[in-house]
Design an enzyme around this catalytic site. Sequence first.
Site, mmCIF file in Angstrom:
data_model
loop_
_atom_site.group_PDB
_atom_site.id
_atom_site.type_symbol
_atom_site.label_atom_id
_atom_site.label_comp_id
_atom_site.label_asym_id
_atom_site.label_seq_id
_atom_site.Cartn_x
_atom_site.Cartn_y
_atom_site.Cartn_z
ATOM 1 N N LYS A 124 -19.939 -7.129 -12.789
ATOM 2 C CA LYS A 124 -19.835 -6.338 -11.559
ATOM 3 C C LYS A 124 -20.693 -5.067 -11.643
ATOM 4 O O LYS A 124 -21.498 -4.771 -10.763
ATOM 5 C CB LYS A 124 -18.360 -5.990 -11.309
ATOM 6 N N ARG A 148 -18.350 7.039 3.160
ATOM 7 C CA ARG A 148 -18.375 7.506 1.775
ATOM 8 C C ARG A 148 -19.820 7.537 1.250
ATOM 9 O O ARG A 148 -20.523 6.552 1.314
ATOM 10 C CB ARG A 148 -17.476 6.638 0.899
ATOM 11 N N CYS A 196 -19.644 2.155 -3.194
ATOM 12 C CA CYS A 196 -19.822 1.374 -4.424
ATOM 13 C C CYS A 196 -21.057 1.755 -5.238
ATOM 14 O O CYS A 196 -20.926 2.136 -6.395
ATOM 15 C CB CYS A 196 -19.865 -0.112 -4.089
ATOM 16 N N ASN A 210 -24.297 -4.278 -9.448
ATOM 17 C CA ASN A 210 -24.508 -3.139 -8.553
ATOM 18 C C ASN A 210 -25.618 -2.217 -9.070
ATOM 19 O O ASN A 210 -26.411 -1.693 -8.293
ATOM 20 C CB ASN A 210 -23.204 -2.350 -8.365
ATOM 21 N N ASP A 235 0.858 -1.189 0.000
ATOM 22 C CA ASP A 235 0.000 0.000 0.000
ATOM 23 C C ASP A 235 0.892 1.237 0.000
ATOM 24 O O ASP A 235 1.948 1.243 0.641
ATOM 25 C CB ASP A 235 -0.929 0.009 1.222
HETATM 26 N N1 NAD Z 1 -15.621 -1.342 -0.420
HETATM 27 C C1 NAD Z 1 -16.420 -2.232 -0.954
HETATM 28 O O1 NAD Z 1 -17.423 -2.657 -0.356
HETATM 29 C C2 NAD Z 1 -16.121 -2.783 -2.330
HETATM 30 C C3 NAD Z 1 -16.778 -3.949 -2.746
HETATM 31 C C4 NAD Z 1 -16.489 -4.449 -4.018
HETATM 32 C C5 NAD Z 1 -15.592 -3.785 -4.841
HETATM 33 N N2 NAD Z 1 -14.990 -2.638 -4.416
HETATM 34 C C6 NAD Z 1 -14.007 -2.003 -5.297
HETATM 35 O O2 NAD Z 1 -12.709 -2.372 -4.849
HETATM 36 C C7 NAD Z 1 -11.796 -1.281 -5.033
HETATM 37 C C8 NAD Z 1 -11.172 -0.914 -3.711
HETATM 38 O O3 NAD Z 1 -12.193 -0.458 -2.852
HETATM 39 P P1 NAD Z 1 -11.935 -0.211 -1.288
HETATM 40 O O4 NAD Z 1 -13.238 0.146 -0.697
HETATM 41 O O5 NAD Z 1 -11.148 -1.365 -0.754
HETATM 42 O O6 NAD Z 1 -10.986 1.078 -1.384
HETATM 43 P P2 NAD Z 1 -10.124 1.749 -0.209
HETATM 44 O O7 NAD Z 1 -10.072 3.188 -0.538
HETATM 45 O O8 NAD Z 1 -10.630 1.302 1.118
HETATM 46 O O9 NAD Z 1 -8.667 1.095 -0.397
HETATM 47 C C9 NAD Z 1 -7.830 1.367 -1.478
HETATM 48 C C10 NAD Z 1 -6.388 1.228 -0.981
HETATM 49 O O10 NAD Z 1 -5.508 1.305 -2.098
HETATM 50 C C11 NAD Z 1 -4.358 2.038 -1.699
HETATM 51 N N3 NAD Z 1 -3.667 2.533 -2.900
HETATM 52 C C12 NAD Z 1 -4.023 3.537 -3.730
HETATM 53 N N4 NAD Z 1 -3.143 3.652 -4.737
HETATM 54 C C13 NAD Z 1 -2.210 2.683 -4.559
HETATM 55 C C14 NAD Z 1 -1.046 2.271 -5.270
HETATM 56 N N5 NAD Z 1 -0.670 2.887 -6.395
HETATM 57 N N6 NAD Z 1 -0.330 1.241 -4.783
HETATM 58 C C15 NAD Z 1 -0.705 0.616 -3.648
HETATM 59 N N7 NAD Z 1 -1.799 0.953 -2.931
HETATM 60 C C16 NAD Z 1 -2.548 1.961 -3.386
HETATM 61 C C17 NAD Z 1 -4.902 3.120 -0.784
HETATM 62 O O11 NAD Z 1 -3.908 3.679 0.026
HETATM 63 C C18 NAD Z 1 -5.962 2.333 -0.015
HETATM 64 O O12 NAD Z 1 -5.417 1.743 1.153
HETATM 65 C C19 NAD Z 1 -12.612 -0.160 -5.672
HETATM 66 O O13 NAD Z 1 -12.490 -0.233 -7.066
HETATM 67 C C20 NAD Z 1 -14.039 -0.492 -5.266
HETATM 68 O O14 NAD Z 1 -14.984 0.010 -6.180
HETATM 69 C C21 NAD Z 1 -15.214 -2.132 -3.157
#
Ligand code: NAD
Length: 433
Positions: A207, A330, A263, A211, A39
């Site tokens: 996906k 969010r 999402c 949603n 990360d």
């Molecule tokens: N949150 C949910 O319920 C959910 C469910 C299904 C899919 N998604 C999808 O999954 C993805 C992630 O969602 P999330 O909620 O986990 O996001 P989040 O913001 O909680 O986590 C993203 C992480 O990625 C890190 N990051 C950003 N750029 C980076 C890089 N270049 N290298 C390494 N780390 C990096 C950030 O620091 C952060 O910790 C999104 O596309 C979201 O749409 C989310």
Amino acid sequence: MSDAERRDREPIGVIGTGYVGLVTAAGFAELGSEVWCVDIDAEKVRRLRAGETPIYESGLQELLARNRERMHFDTDLGPALANARLLFVAVGTPPTYSGDADLSAVHAVVDAIPAAEDRALVMKSTVPAGTGASLRRAFAEQGKQVLSYVSCPEFLKEGSAVGDFMHPDRVVIGDEGGWAGDAVAELYAPLQAPVVRTDVASAEMVKLASNAFLATKISFINEIANVCEETGADVVEVARGMGLDERIGAKFLQAGIGFGGSCFPKDVDALKQLAGNSGYHFQLLTSVIEVNELQKRRVIGKLQRHLGPLAGRRVALLGLAFKPDTDDMREASSLVLTARLLADGASVSAYDPVAEDQARELMSGITYAASPLEALQGADAAVLVTEWRELVELDWAQVAGAMAGNLVIDGRNALDPGQVRAAGLEYEGVGRR
Ligand SMILES: NC(=O)c1ccc[n+]([C@@H]2O[C@H](COP(=O)([O-])OP(=O)(O)OC[C@H]3O[C@@H](n4cnc5c(N)ncnc54)[C@H](O)[C@@H]3O)[C@@H](O)[C@H]2O)c1
């Protein structure tokens, strides 16, 4: 699974340790993989290394603690590249001002990954259909065409993410043939979930379409609730009757004050924009989004109907997170509600059992209370925004004693109207008689 089977599990890299990445990493570690997490957030990595859990997700802390030896955290890609051929990408893809998905974090990862024949990017982040194809073109431009690409969208829900990882309804794997798709399928095999093997673009669309459909179901029942309010029907009864039809199903038929979270709003918008950019006007989704925005604001109308002008009134918000069992703020409905209340001159006191820290970063000008009763003290009205169990199970006689007024708006149709009314309070739900 035996210890020997666990030892044979393929090591993986997980890039991005947010809600999706961290749960995915801990889940695969639980299944026996050595997991190399990356990360860019140095503070998050420091906390994870120290054994802390940076997000609130039921069961995650225990899962991380149990698998600590198999999990490694770094800000550098090096260890993941050295130890794993499958690199799961779970970085954020937030909306841009145009409503399209911001893929800059995905591109940063793609640019940083060196080519190797036995290396694959496995996309967990939610990306527009066609992203896989455009990333393959980017690989080619960078001379990295030997990299493999798999789309493996994530369907977990915040609040039950660990259980959802362990017991998925389905696993979707989109690839172009070759070793990587099979290797991902092998990783998921112990979960014994139905696996949909398909092409990359279709996996990406599964996906977004899933949603968008769920969001449509919510906006649909919210509109039915609004019609119920005009006609004297009760939406809870209506949803019960509808949900027993197995073609409809009972889930996602709870009327309320709109969906939020990281999402649904962004993915519905992204699909609408994707369609628009491709020349198709997705009319239905335009309405789904509009209905959702109006639904959040209807609460203000209800408050005004009971209290008159809101200037000088005190409103208690019970719950702030976009849904229970998460600290995620969010796109939470509470953000819109608070902004509207403050704009109308009301004062706002709020309580949330876990999301207060996140909320403080997004909302100022309101009073954060340490307990529900503290938030309710002297309030003219209370709005249940997030149906946390401790809020649903409040002692309504105590609530009545604390409030100055007597109006309770149940924004999630989660309360027992009889109990609330028995305490001498006025109850108003969404679409309920
Ligand atoms: N949150 C949910 O319920 C959910 C469910 C299904 C899919 N998604 C999808 O999954 C993805 C992630 O969602 P999330 O909620 O986990 O996001 P989040 O913001 O909680 O986590 C993203 C992480 O990625 C890190 N990051 C950003 N750029 C980076 C890089 N270049 N290298 C390494 N780390 C990096 C950030 O620091 C952060 O910790 C999104 O596309 C979201 O749409 C989310």
